[in-house]
Design a protein around this motif. Sequence first.
Motif, mmCIF file in Angstrom:
data_model
loop_
_atom_site.group_PDB
_atom_site.id
_atom_site.type_symbol
_atom_site.label_atom_id
_atom_site.label_comp_id
_atom_site.label_asym_id
_atom_site.label_seq_id
_atom_site.Cartn_x
_atom_site.Cartn_y
_atom_site.Cartn_z
ATOM 1 N N ARG A 361 0.853 -1.210 0.000
ATOM 2 C CA ARG A 361 0.000 0.000 0.000
ATOM 3 C C ARG A 361 0.874 1.241 0.000
ATOM 4 N N LYS A 362 0.406 2.300 -0.599
ATOM 5 C CA LYS A 362 1.162 3.549 -0.702
ATOM 6 C C LYS A 362 0.721 4.590 0.315
ATOM 7 N N ASP A 363 -0.169 4.235 1.208
ATOM 8 C CA ASP A 363 -0.662 5.193 2.181
ATOM 9 C C ASP A 363 0.034 4.968 3.515
ATOM 10 N N GLU A 364 -0.430 5.633 4.573
ATOM 11 C CA GLU A 364 0.149 5.543 5.898
ATOM 12 C C GLU A 364 0.112 4.117 6.431
ATOM 13 N N LEU A 365 -0.992 3.413 6.167
ATOM 14 C CA LEU A 365 -1.094 2.036 6.627
ATOM 15 C C LEU A 365 -0.053 1.160 5.932
ATOM 16 N N GLY A 366 0.255 1.441 4.660
ATOM 17 C CA GLY A 366 1.294 0.686 3.958
ATOM 18 C C GLY A 366 2.670 0.920 4.568
ATOM 19 N N ALA A 367 2.957 2.198 4.936
ATOM 20 C CA ALA A 367 4.240 2.502 5.594
ATOM 21 C C ALA A 367 4.357 1.788 6.934
ATOM 22 N N PHE A 368 3.254 1.800 7.692
ATOM 23 C CA PHE A 368 3.264 1.122 8.980
ATOM 24 C C PHE A 368 3.472 -0.379 8.800
ATOM 25 N N ALA A 369 2.841 -0.973 7.766
ATOM 26 C CA ALA A 369 3.014 -2.401 7.506
ATOM 27 C C ALA A 369 4.457 -2.716 7.107
ATOM 28 N N ARG A 408 0.962 8.667 14.281
ATOM 29 C CA ARG A 408 0.343 9.938 14.680
ATOM 30 C C ARG A 408 -0.079 10.742 13.464
ATOM 31 N N ARG A 409 0.825 10.748 12.454
ATOM 32 C CA ARG A 409 0.460 11.471 11.231
ATOM 33 C C ARG A 409 -0.772 10.839 10.572
ATOM 34 N N THR A 410 -0.745 9.467 10.564
ATOM 35 C CA THR A 410 -1.898 8.779 9.968
ATOM 36 C C THR A 410 -3.177 9.087 10.742
ATOM 37 N N GLY A 411 -3.073 9.068 12.078
ATOM 38 C CA GLY A 411 -4.258 9.384 12.886
ATOM 39 C C GLY A 411 -4.744 10.811 12.661
ATOM 40 N N GLU A 412 -3.726 11.725 12.590
ATOM 41 C CA GLU A 412 -4.121 13.123 12.344
ATOM 42 C C GLU A 412 -4.782 13.259 10.971
ATOM 43 N N GLU A 440 -6.850 19.006 1.423
ATOM 44 C CA GLU A 440 -6.305 17.989 0.544
ATOM 45 C C GLU A 440 -6.362 16.632 1.241
ATOM 46 N N PHE A 441 -6.851 15.595 0.519
ATOM 47 C CA PHE A 441 -6.906 14.237 1.041
ATOM 48 C C PHE A 441 -5.758 13.445 0.409
ATOM 49 N N ASP A 442 -4.990 12.790 1.257
ATOM 50 C CA ASP A 442 -3.838 12.038 0.772
ATOM 51 C C ASP A 442 -4.161 10.562 0.678
ATOM 52 N N GLY A 443 -3.430 9.892 -0.176
ATOM 53 C CA GLY A 443 -3.514 8.443 -0.249
ATOM 54 C C GLY A 443 -4.905 7.958 -0.605
ATOM 55 N N PRO A 444 -5.394 6.954 0.141
ATOM 56 C CA PRO A 444 -6.697 6.348 -0.193
ATOM 57 C C PRO A 444 -7.863 7.296 0.019
ATOM 58 N N TYR A 445 -7.632 8.382 0.780
ATOM 59 C CA TYR A 445 -8.747 9.309 1.035
ATOM 60 C C TYR A 445 -9.016 10.216 -0.158
ATOM 61 N N ARG A 446 -8.077 10.265 -1.099
ATOM 62 C CA ARG A 446 -8.275 11.123 -2.274
ATOM 63 C C ARG A 446 -9.480 10.645 -3.090
ATOM 64 N N LYS A 447 -9.602 9.320 -3.232
ATOM 65 C CA LYS A 447 -10.757 8.770 -3.970
ATOM 66 C C LYS A 447 -12.073 9.045 -3.228
ATOM 67 N N LEU A 448 -12.023 9.001 -1.882
ATOM 68 C CA LEU A 448 -13.227 9.322 -1.104
ATOM 69 C C LEU A 448 -13.696 10.750 -1.393
ATOM 70 N N LYS A 449 -12.739 11.687 -1.446
ATOM 71 C CA LYS A 449 -13.101 13.070 -1.751
ATOM 72 C C LYS A 449 -13.644 13.199 -3.174
ATOM 73 N N ALA A 450 -12.976 12.493 -4.122
ATOM 74 C CA ALA A 450 -13.438 12.571 -5.515
ATOM 75 C C ALA A 450 -14.855 12.003 -5.654
ATOM 76 N N ASP A 451 -15.106 10.874 -4.980
ATOM 77 C CA ASP A 451 -16.451 10.285 -5.049
ATOM 78 C C ASP A 451 -17.493 11.212 -4.423
ATOM 79 N N TYR A 452 -17.131 11.839 -3.294
ATOM 80 C CA TYR A 452 -18.084 12.767 -2.642
ATOM 81 C C TYR A 452 -18.397 13.958 -3.554
ATOM 82 N N ASP A 453 -17.312 14.547 -4.139
ATOM 83 C CA ASP A 453 -17.532 15.716 -5.011
ATOM 84 C C ASP A 453 -18.342 15.333 -6.243
#
Length: 729
Positions: A361-369, A408-412, A440-453
């Motif tokens: 994964r390319k998001d925060e969860l991927g870095a943590f993994a 912490r960054r991921t939680g924030e 701005e939504f990073d990582g997997p949240y970018r698609k969530l914002k695009a779908d909402y808009d």
Amino acid sequence: MNLKSLSAKLLFFAGGTVATIVVAAVAFSAIETKSRVEASVNDEARAEARNVAASVSAEIGLAVAAGRSMIAMIGAGHEAGNRDGAAVIAELKAVATSNDGVFGAWMAEAPKGFDGTAAKDRPGANGAGVFTPYWTKSPDGKLEFSTFDAKYDAPWYALAATSGKAAITEPYMASEVKVLMSSTAFPVRSGGRLIGVGGVDFSLDGLTKMLNGLTPFEGGRAYLVSGGGNWLVAGDGGQLTKPYDETGTDALKAALASGEPAVISAIEDGAYERIVYPFTLPGLDTRWAVLLDVPSAAFTTPVYAEVSKFLIVGGILLLAVLGAMMLATRQVITRPLARLSAAVERLAGGNYDSPVAGTDRKDELGAFAGALEGFRHQLKSGVAAELAADNERSKAERLREEGESERRRTGETQARVVASLGEGLARLAAGDLVTPLEGEFDGPYRKLKADYDAALDRLRSTMQSVSQSVASIETGTQEIGAATQDMTHRLEGQAASIEQSVAALGEITGQVGENADFAAAAAGTVRSAREDAERADLIVRQVIEAMRNIAGSSEKIEAIISVINEISFQTNLLALNAGVEAARAGEAGKGFAVVAREVRELSQRSSAAAEEIKTLIADSASNVEKGVSYVDNAAEALRRIAAKVLDIDGKVERIALGSKSQATGIGEVNVAVGQMDQMTQQNAAMIEETNAATQELTIQADALKRLVGYFTIAIRTSGTSAPVTRRAA
């Protein structure tokens, strides 16, 4: 589902927001629908009451028209010099016979108003010598003739006589035929003078059957009260002709006095709403009122149906939103965190062989993994040396710190995404369809914002289309409503004009028929006069011949005057003949009869006065010649009179034939105009129904307009990309 988890909190927040919107929309819809349904039902009830009033007016209008036509013909005949009571009696009988709803036809003359006499032996006179003919129908439908006492102070006479207008009595129950009846009275005028009052008695039984057969609004009732506030059609037959004493007595009296409709609530403990619709009887200065009971279910059932529909739609919308949110949080948050948590638990349990999932994964969860996977490798390789161990511990500590920092960054980031998404949903709940998700939504949240808009843009576009459609519907319904209202006014004016034309044609038909009868009678009189003139001419010729014979006899008497005895004998004989001829001549021979008597006296004294006889005979001959000349002149005058009478006879017969032809043609025109009147009234009723439907559509469009107006949509002007916000029209 863990109720304390992040996804559960997100679902509860979104579901509560949508539920609040649905409840508010349902409450607003219930209030608006209740007001709209009440207005619609009241309008429909008044339209129904207006139709019932029109039917009642038409039923009574037939009897009023029959009575008015009857009185007009009686007045016209009297003004033309007809004082024949038998003709009036025949006219009353014709009205009672030809009208099924008429149970009696009558007339009461003003004191000596009809023919100036009070003779008791004239046709139609009562015991006091007053002309009061009365035709009535027995229970089996047979006509019966009688007279009645003329009570000039009674309402049925005094009101019509003093006001000079048509009047109607308060309805009453006729004991002879056991039906509800009323009477109309009309002043009878001739040459501007009141000669009496006449009218008809008619049955209200047809109105009772018609109103009892009505069930408006599937369970409603229709009643009728008179101008005096008495029941004419009631649910209980024992209330007929009794005063209205139910709920809303004052409202009923006020409506009858003002002519404005009224509403009486809480009939039979709230089971009905009573509409009071007053109307004026045609041709009469009297108001009656239609009472229309509308069931309460007619007001509540549409409201319940509308609220149920909104609840179902709102529930479906709430479930759809919650389902979408649940699916999104499970795919984006819950499952990745659960896999990382399982990996940590395996490492804590000493299992270093299983790789950590999610390192791609390319998001925060991927870095943590990825960090956790490195830690697994370190634990698996062991500690080679203390330094390596220290280094590894240092590295692990650094990685831990970096992972902690990353967490912490991921939680924030996640908190920022959730906060932004919550604000967006709050704006959406407030009807804002313009503002997208902020930040701005990073990582997997970018698609969530695009779908909402994208969903927001699609919803905004839909609302704009709905707003434009609502505006078009509102404009169209206003134009249709204005057109139908204008058409209704024109049809009402046309119906009134046609109704007046029907009444005028009816009167003209009666007058033309009467003129034809008068012309036929005049033709008979002229023929009789012509025959009398011809007989007079024959008599005159006989008188001339007789006078000439007398002149010849006088000459013979003068020739043989020397023979006195023979002269006496001949003179006696001639005198006798002259007396006979004088008697035949009638009035014209009276003078000659005197001469004959003198001749007889002279014959008796002939022997003593021969010379005197000769002189008298000469004078008599001269007078006879003059008489012949006078009679010739009279004969010539009689012949001229006979010729003129013959000419008049031909013209009168042509007038009679023309009047009958006119009466037939006007009768056909009257029938055609009556059919036009019926078609016009039907067209007016259809236009009123169209108008009511248009008003209902306007109300629905306005309600949809207010609902769409709750949302804020965007209009992008040409040449700029900046959105201009406005409320949906």
